[in-house]
Scaffold this motif. Structure first.
Motif: not given
Length: 153
Positions: A6, A23-24, A27-28, A30, A34, A38
């Motif tokens: 990260w 955050v969701e 995450q999607k 990214d 990685h 989080f």
């Protein structure tokens, strides 16, 4: 840490629906790269020493992130850097401009101050008390609250 991939670690309030939604999305976006990590600061084992020295209280008061080099980011700068990292830097680019930046920073400050009551949550003092009191970093608390002094400032 040899397996660290990260570049930015986002500290977020996992009990906040708006925060979890963001955050969701991140995450999607990214994906498998990685570049982002989080950390849910609401986890009982949250340890400021492992996350740039950012106390629970400071992380709850305003958004924070930690770069892989240990630099701590806060406020709108977190969004600027994270969105640039995931290829959407244009969304926050104007927030770095001389006139727009201070206005956006001020608006974020208003949002940060009102986030808990707007989302129907107890006060920060009540949340911290329910967690068993302050979880401030070494030398980082005044009167039971995070003082907001961060590494790299």
């Amino acid at each position: 840490m040899a397996d660290q991939t990260w570049e930015i670690k986002l500290l977020y309030d996992g009990d906040c629906g708006i925060c979890r939604h963001e955050v969701e999305f991140l995450q999607k976006r990214d994906g498998d790269r990685h570049r982002l990590a989080f950390v849910n600061i609401m986890e009982p084992d949250y340890d400021p020493a492992e996350h740039g020295g950012v106390s629970f209280e400071a992380a709850m008061e305003r958004i924070h992130a930690v770069r892989s080099d240990g630099t701590v980011l806060k406020n709108v700068e977190v969004f600027r850097q994270i969105y640039a990292l995931i290829g959407l830097g244009w969304i926050y680019a104007a927030t770095g401009w001389p006139v727009i930046g201070p206005v956006v920073d001020w608006l974020y400050g208003v949002w940060a101050a009102l986030r808990l009551p707007i989302t129907g949550r107890p006060s920060l003092a009540a949340i911290a008390a329910a967690r068993g009191g302050s979880r401030c970093a070494v030398g980082g608390c005044e009167g039971g609250r995070g003082n907001g002094e961060l590494v790299g400032e």
